[in-house]
Design an enzyme around this catalytic site. Structure first.
Site, short mmCIF file in Angstrom:
data_model
loop_
_atom_site.label_atom_id
_atom_site.label_comp_id
_atom_site.label_asym_id
_atom_site.label_seq_id
_atom_site.Cartn_x
_atom_site.Cartn_y
_atom_site.Cartn_z
N HIS A 94 -4.80 1.15 11.72
CA HIS A 94 -4.52 -0.25 12.66
C HIS A 94 -5.90 -0.92 12.71
O HIS A 94 -6.79 -0.02 13.19
CB HIS A 94 -3.89 0.08 13.91
N ASN A 97 -10.22 -3.19 1.98
CA ASN A 97 -9.77 -3.15 0.02
C ASN A 97 -10.93 -3.06 -0.61
O ASN A 97 -12.16 -3.00 -0.06
CB ASN A 97 -9.03 -4.73 -0.17
N HIS A 123 0.84 -1.26 0.08
CA HIS A 123 -0.06 -0.04 0.04
C HIS A 123 0.90 1.36 -0.04
O HIS A 123 0.39 2.26 0.50
CB HIS A 123 -0.95 0.01 1.27
#
Length: 735
Positions: free
Chosen positions: A351, A160, A86
């Protein structure tokens, strides 16, 4: 021999000895690629590295799993300062607002239940495999990570644009990324899975098959970040005020619909404008075309955990919408670009463990590993544990964490006390109760042998890949096969190609046959690989075998579920001096009324004069743009303008290429003659003496007697279809 000669000879000998010694030392540190056994960093041979150590095969990962920690820690620290994955991203600020308070029944998370509150957020879209310097339009999954700055602390939904993942257990993540990244011996190819190491790994890991179907589909080449779905991937839990838990899947749906590029466009855009998706997002926000996404959830009661024919904890599986419909709960609007790319987009740190009361994790072994890996990775990227102090990562609520030191510390903590319990600080900061808003983990009974294994309910790797294939339209299936031909066509190993074709045969025999025909191999079903991992039979496995399933899911098809809108679509108007001003202005205004953007494209930047003396400024020149940067093309009348463009190869290529990519092409009056001079054949065009408007497979034409309003309506209706795949098979255009 003189003293100096002897001295020089001695120095040379000494240097030579040192170099030889150094070479010997280097040889000692070179790894033998033919070494038979996988080992730990300490040289201890590994018995099994496909599953994390868990409390039962469906239980949580245990912290004593030193093999997992060693492999993941090493992997997390392999790249600085760029993200390991990413790396290439684009960000935007915005807000989220729930539609109503109906989710109170399911969660106590306030940002999901109070319709009067707009929760600020930051979104980062990204490619996964490529470096920061790669292109936006490569075939890849896309990151879709949202940081909510809620009144209860930060919540990160890290997902995603595809609802599943390659692997089931995060201990395999280093292997996956090592395989898909550029090959270690030559650092090629960049930002591409089309090479031997990735497909070697995939062919030996059947659990990747479902995700591969998504990657090979047009989902992997989105038209825009604004036209891309987002998924939480994992199954999470919602917890209500009474402590009752339910399983949940999170979905983001773009209000513009989900749309893609075609592969030829994606490749060309990588050269013409490597920042295509990032620029598109930035410009849309700058122009006030704010991207909007609807958040929906799929909620499953805990007692229904095993009612499906797949495991809810398996990240390679979806819950088909036919079994659990999506429930819209609110909307996200992105309305502000970052002020500084590095300070915000690059430094934002996500996170999955950034949770707020009312949302909890499950024992999904892929998610369990991410809970460790993301923090570890951020520490590596920032070279500090204080990355949460960076402004883009700071919550909007006060922070009292007792952490007063460390590199990059920005908060100036006052007082003598940085521990608990204490009396010198009056017992502050004190613990909070659940009623006072403290985060309390959902209580779940966990039992089982300490074992490196996964539940047998994770063992079915092909049923949902078949579901995906069955749900595609014929054009979408064709594109998947073409993607296979490209990706595996780059693979030099015949054995790898054969193994992949054998796996595709388990998805659908016709898919395998079509794949094999383009790869120069035969379908050898005896090469089908067995499932990897240690699988343990348990009660969950027995229940899941009897669970609900579907054979097709129309919701998986972008073509079936497309939204017909022209909003924010980009239309090229091809002009030269002598154009028909009335036609240009009428169509341009009609496009504006629909929220579309019209740009004047000409040979060079200048002010063009119409046949009746009006003037218009050129927005793009032939050398700075191409048809791949537009969603549709319009050629107005004006004899002088059309005659000039007939002699311009760039214009003819522009039209041919747009037609080849199945985009809407419109022409009025003399503009129709330019279409006749192009390579477009096999579609009906308006006849010179007719007042009718002819629309044939996305080509809309009108002659002099036709109404401009009626033409504009027909032209815009064709644009709303996005692509016209019905011309793809029958009409050949050189472009």
């Amino acid at each position: 021999m003189s003293k100096n000669e002897r001295k020089n000879k001695g120095e040379m000998s000494s240097r030579q000895v040192d170099e030889n010694s150094k070479n010997r030392q280097l040889e000692e540190f070179r790894e033998d690629p033919n070494e038979q056994f996988l080992t730990t960093d300490q040289g201890v041979r590994v018995n099994h590295a496909d599953d994390s150590l868990k409390a039962g095969s469906r239980g949580p990962t245990v912290m004593e799993d030193f093999l997992f920690r060693e492999r993941m820690t090493h992997f997390d620290h392999e790249s600085i300062p760029e993200r390991v994955v990413h790396a290439r991203g684009s960000g935007a600020h915005g807000f989220f607002q729930p539609y109503d308070d109906s989710l109170k029944e399911y969660t106590k998370a306030r940002f999901l239940t109070n319709p009067n509150v707009k929760t600020p957020l930051f979104v980062r879209f990204s490619t996964v495999v490529g470096s920061r310097g790669s292109a936006d339009t490569v075939r890849d999954a896309r990151g879709f990570a949202v940081k909510f700055y809620t009144e209860e602390g930060n919540y990160d939904l890290v997902g995603n644009n595809m609802p599943v993942f390659f692997i089931q257990d995060s201990i395999k993540f280093p292997d996956l990324v090592h395989a898909i990244k550029p090959m270690p011996d030559n650092e090629m190819p960049q930002a591409s899975a089309a090479h031997d190491t990735f497909w070697d790994f995939a062919s030996l890991m059947p659990e990747t098959t479902h995700m591969l179907m998504w990657i090979l589909s047009d989902r992997a080449i989105p038209r825009s970040f604004r036209m891309m779905e987002g998924f939480g991937v994992h199954t999470f839990r919602l917890i209500n005020a009474a402590g009752k838990a339910r399983f949940v899947k999170f979905h983001w749906r773009p209000l513009l619909g989900t749309h893609s590029l075609v592969w030829d466009e994606a490749q060309k855009l990588a050269g013409k404008d490597a920042d295509w998706l990032r620029r598109d997002l930035w410009e849309a926000i700058e122009m006030g075309d704010y991207p909007e996404f609807e958040l929906s959830v799929q909620i499953v009661e805990e007692e229904d955990e095993f009612k499906f024919n797949f495991d809810l904890l398996d990240a390679t599986k979806i819950i088909p919408e036919e079994l659990v419909p999506l429930r819209p709960v609110g909307k996200m609007i992105l309305n502000r670009n970052p002020d500084n790319f590095f300070a915000e987009t690059e430094q934002v740190a996500f996170h999955p463990g950034n949770l707020v009361p009312g949302i909890d994790v499950t024992n999904d072994p892929l998610l369990q590993g991410r809970l460790f890996s993301y923090v570890d990775t951020q520490i590596n990227r920032f070279n500090s544990a204080n990355f949460a102090e960076v402004p883009i990562n700071r919550p909007v609520v006060p922070v009292h964490n007792g952490q007063g030191a460390g590199f990059m510390r920005q908060t100036i903590n006052k007082g003598k006390v940085n521990y608990w319990p204490n009396s010198l600080g009056g017992g502050h900061p004190k613990m909070a109760s659940e009623e006072e808003g403290a985060y309390v983990h959902h209580q779940e009974k966990v039992e089982g042998l300490k074992i490196r294994a996964r539940s047998e309910s994770f063992k079915d790797h092909f049923t949902q890949a078949t579901l995906f294939w069955n749900s595609m339209t014929e054009p979408e299936k064709k594109h998947i096969v073409e993607a296979i031909h490209f990706e595996l066509g780059k693979v030099e190993s015949i054995a790898v190609r054969e193994r992949m074709v054998a796996n595709f045969h388990k998805v659908a025999p016709e898919l395998a046959q079509m794949a094999a025909e383009g790869l120069g191999v035969e379908v050898k079903t005896e090469l089908q690989t067995e499932s990897t991992g240690n699988f343990e039979t348990n009660k969950a496995s027995d229940k899941i075998k009897k669970g609900k399933s579907v054979k097709e899911s129309p919701a998986l098809s972008m073509e079936i579920g497309k939204k017909e809108t022209a909003k924010s679509r980009k239309v090229a108007i091809l002009l030269e001096d002598g154009y028909n001003h009335d036609e240009v202005m009428a169509v341009k205004q009609a496009l504006k009324n629909e929220g579309a953007q019209a740009k004047i494209v000409s040979k060079v930047f200048k002010t063009l004069k119409s046949s009746s003396g009006e003037e218009i400024e050129v927005d793009k020149s032939h050398v700075t743009t191409a048809s791949i940067m537009f969603d549709a093309v319009y050629i107005p009348g004006g004899m002088a303008s059309v005659e000039a463009m007939k002699k311009q190869g760039d214009v003819l290529h522009f039209i041919n290429e747009a037609f080849k990519h199945c985009k809407t092409v419109g022409a009025s009056r003399e503009g129709v003659e330019l279409l006749m001079a192009s390579s477009i054949k096999g579609v009906a065009l308006a006849e010179e003496a007719s007042g009718e408007i002819v629309a044939d497979r996305g080509v809309v034409t009108a002659r002099a007697a036709a109404s401009l309003d009626a033409f504009s309506t027909s032209f815009i209706a064709a644009i709303k279809m996005h692509r016209h795949w019905n011309r793809e098979e029958k009409i050949m255009v050189p472009a």
